[in-house]
Design a protein around this motif. Structure first.
Motif, PDB file in Angstrom:
ATOM      1  N   VAL A 178       0.846  -1.189   0.000  1.00 31.05           N
ATOM      2  CA  VAL A 178       0.000   0.000   0.000  1.00 31.05           C
ATOM      3  C   VAL A 178       0.885   1.243   0.000  1.00 31.05           C
ATOM      4  N   VAL A 179       0.663   2.126  -0.969  1.00 28.72           N
ATOM      5  CA  VAL A 179       1.403   3.383  -1.067  1.00 28.72           C
ATOM      6  C   VAL A 179       0.396   4.531  -1.074  1.00 28.72           C
ATOM      7  N   GLY A 182       2.562   8.547  -2.268  1.00 23.05           N
ATOM      8  CA  GLY A 182       3.987   8.304  -2.441  1.00 23.05           C
ATOM      9  C   GLY A 182       4.687   7.658  -1.270  1.00 23.05           C
ATOM     10  N   GLU A 183       4.017   7.484  -0.143  1.00 26.68           N
ATOM     11  CA  GLU A 183       4.625   6.879   1.048  1.00 26.68           C
ATOM     12  C   GLU A 183       4.213   5.414   1.163  1.00 26.68           C
ATOM     13  N   LYS A 184       5.186   4.516   1.194  1.00 27.46           N
ATOM     14  CA  LYS A 184       4.883   3.104   1.380  1.00 27.46           C
ATOM     15  C   LYS A 184       4.548   2.856   2.843  1.00 27.46           C
ATOM     16  N   LEU A 185       3.416   2.205   3.065  1.00 22.66           N
ATOM     17  CA  LEU A 185       2.973   1.937   4.425  1.00 22.66           C
ATOM     18  C   LEU A 185       3.325   0.505   4.819  1.00 22.66           C
ATOM     19  N   GLY A 186       3.885   0.342   6.011  1.00 20.06           N
ATOM     20  CA  GLY A 186       4.152  -0.982   6.541  1.00 20.06           C
ATOM     21  C   GLY A 186       5.232  -1.742   5.802  1.00 20.06           C
ATOM     22  N   GLY A 187       5.204  -3.078   5.995  1.00 18.91           N
ATOM     23  CA  GLY A 187       6.203  -3.945   5.381  1.00 18.91           C
ATOM     24  C   GLY A 187       5.612  -4.821   4.300  1.00 18.91           C
ATOM     25  N   ARG A 188       6.081  -6.082   4.241  1.00 14.74           N
ATOM     26  CA  ARG A 188       5.638  -6.990   3.186  1.00 14.74           C
ATOM     27  C   ARG A 188       4.300  -7.643   3.501  1.00 14.74           C
ATOM     28  N   ARG A 189       3.898  -7.636   4.760  1.00 21.44           N
ATOM     29  CA  ARG A 189       2.624  -8.250   5.149  1.00 21.44           C
ATOM     30  C   ARG A 189       1.780  -7.258   5.935  1.00 21.44           C
ATOM     31  N   MET A 190       0.488  -7.454   5.890  1.00 24.78           N
ATOM     32  CA  MET A 190      -0.441  -6.573   6.602  1.00 24.78           C
ATOM     33  C   MET A 190      -1.630  -7.383   7.088  1.00 24.78           C
ATOM     34  N   GLU A 219      -9.478   8.594   4.100  1.00 28.01           N
ATOM     35  CA  GLU A 219      -8.978   8.158   5.403  1.00 28.01           C
ATOM     36  C   GLU A 219      -8.309   6.790   5.214  1.00 28.01           C
ATOM     37  N   VAL A 220      -7.017   6.724   5.428  1.00 33.96           N
ATOM     38  CA  VAL A 220      -6.273   5.481   5.246  1.00 33.96           C
ATOM     39  C   VAL A 220      -5.894   4.927   6.614  1.00 33.96           C
ATOM     40  N   CYS A 221      -6.372   3.725   6.919  1.00 32.45           N
ATOM     41  CA  CYS A 221      -6.020   3.067   8.169  1.00 32.45           C
ATOM     42  C   CYS A 221      -5.414   1.705   7.840  1.00 32.45           C
ATOM     43  N   TYR A 222      -4.120   1.581   8.074  1.00 34.78           N
ATOM     44  CA  TYR A 222      -3.349   0.384   7.753  1.00 34.78           C
ATOM     45  C   TYR A 222      -2.970  -0.307   9.060  1.00 34.78           C
ATOM     46  N   VAL A 223      -3.342  -1.560   9.192  1.00 36.95           N
ATOM     47  CA  VAL A 223      -3.045  -2.306  10.411  1.00 36.95           C
ATOM     48  C   VAL A 223      -2.017  -3.394  10.084  1.00 36.95           C
ATOM     49  N   LYS A 224      -0.906  -3.356  10.801  1.00 35.35           N
ATOM     50  CA  LYS A 224       0.163  -4.331  10.608  1.00 35.35           C
ATOM     51  C   LYS A 224      -0.261  -5.707  11.129  1.00 35.35           C
ATOM     52  N   GLU A 262      -2.113   3.605  -4.041  1.00 34.50           N
ATOM     53  CA  GLU A 262      -1.904   2.481  -4.942  1.00 34.50           C
ATOM     54  C   GLU A 262      -1.771   1.198  -4.125  1.00 34.50           C
ATOM     55  N   VAL A 263      -2.483   0.163  -4.553  1.00 35.86           N
ATOM     56  CA  VAL A 263      -2.488  -1.130  -3.875  1.00 35.86           C
ATOM     57  C   VAL A 263      -2.049  -2.180  -4.883  1.00 35.86           C
ATOM     58  N   THR A 264      -1.024  -2.961  -4.535  1.00 32.12           N
ATOM     59  CA  THR A 264      -0.523  -3.983  -5.451  1.00 32.12           C
ATOM     60  C   THR A 264      -0.266  -5.288  -4.702  1.00 32.12           C
ATOM     61  N   SER A 265      -0.329  -6.380  -5.449  1.00 27.05           N
ATOM     62  CA  SER A 265      -0.029  -7.698  -4.893  1.00 27.05           C
ATOM     63  C   SER A 265       0.436  -8.619  -6.015  1.00 27.05           C
TER      64      SER A 265
END
Length: 299
Positions: A178-179, A182-190, A219-224, A262-265
């Motif tokens: 998840v970006v 322009g800021e990448k949030l978190g690591g490889r897993r979420m 509103e972006v809420c990213y939970v590790k 941007e969301v990629t997998s």
């Protein structure tokens, strides 16, 4: 002004059509209206879009009668026609509707209140070529939504609570990038991520308590990824919308406001758009400021 009431054409949803007609018959003021019964999934969006294309200058309010699914379809068809077209919602017949929970103190079950309402321009989220007027969520939430949709189709009770149980078992570790601006949030897993315009999801979860529906921001809420024990601890706070203010969870939650995400997998995943599933591996998400005219019922 013309009103077009969009209702689900399925026989088991006939009670919604009957209630709409009953209230229309009881109106003291006559209005120009028609009722359109959908013929399947996606039909409401197609109908509204075609109508708007054929009648671009006609002043029309499309009334989505039912839950979040039909609200999503009607609002999707309206994008680009805010000069002459509006969205109204009748959440009648006991249908779930998270979108209208943002507008506290308004009665979304009364046709008369809707007819005498006022217009409020609101934002909508664009996801590739699709739209979400309330909440786009994925990861853990996608498993919940998929399970809940299957249970709803079977007529089961408490579908979202049962969906949470299923997701706890199979949906807590997701390889999704998840970006946000322009800021990448978190690591490889979420665990999960919500991209919210409204504030509520799943019938009972206040996922975006700080949402402002006309501020031009997502509103972006990213939970590790978190342990099962910590997940069980955070869930009550997430349900009440208290997760962003609790210092116990600040190390596992990333909160941002953004205009572009941007969301990629590498693997095929599904994003849940107002309860509707959208599969893919890459999603470009933008906020469209004040792109829909929404009718607030008269108090």
């Amino acid at each position: 002004m013309k009103y077009i009431f969009i209702v689900n054409g399925r026989e088991d949803k006939a009670y919604i059509r009957d209630e709409v007609q009953k209230q229309l018959n009881a109106l003291r003021t006559s209005i120009n209206y028609e009722i359109y019964a959908t013929i399947g999934s996606g039909d409401a969006a197609r109908y509204v879009k075609v109508f708007c294309d054929l009648h671009p200058k006609d002043v029309v309010t499309f009334v989505a009668c039912g839950g979040d699914g039909i609200v999503n379809e009607v609002s999707s068809g309206l994008v680009g026609y805010q000069d002459t077209k509006s969205l109204a919602v009748l959440a009648i017949g006991g249908t779930g509707n998270d979108f209208v929970k943002y507008f506290k103190g308004y009665d979304f079950t009364n046709v008369n209140s809707m007819v005498h309402g006022s217009t409020k321009p609101i934002d909508i989220i664009r996801v590739n070529d699709n739209y979400s007027i309330n909440v786009c969520n994925f990861g853990f939430d996608s498993v919940v939504c998929n399970t809940a949709n299957a249970l709803i189709a079977q007529g089961k009770k408490n579908p979202y609570k049962k969906g949470v149980v299923a997701a706890v078992l199979i949906g807590r570790y997701n390889r999704i990038n998840v970006v946000a601006d322009g800021e990448k949030l978190g690591g490889r897993r979420m665990l999960l991520c919500t991209l919210a315009n409204g504030c509520s999801v799943g019938g009972e979860f206040l996922c975006a308590p700080r949402a402002v529906i006309d501020d031009g921001l997502i509103e972006v809420c990213y939970v590790k990824p978190i342990s099962l024990v910590k997940f069980l601890k955070i869930l009550p706070f997430y349900t009440k919308g208290e997760h962003l203010d609790n210092p116990k969870f600040e190390n596992c939650i990333i909160y941002r406001r953004a205009k572009h995400v941007e969301v990629t997998s590498n693997d095929l995943i599904e994003l849940c758009l107002d309860g509707e599933m959208l599969p893919g591996t890459k999603f470009v998400i933008d906020i469209l400021p004040k792109a829909v005219n929404f009718i607030l019922p008269a108090k």
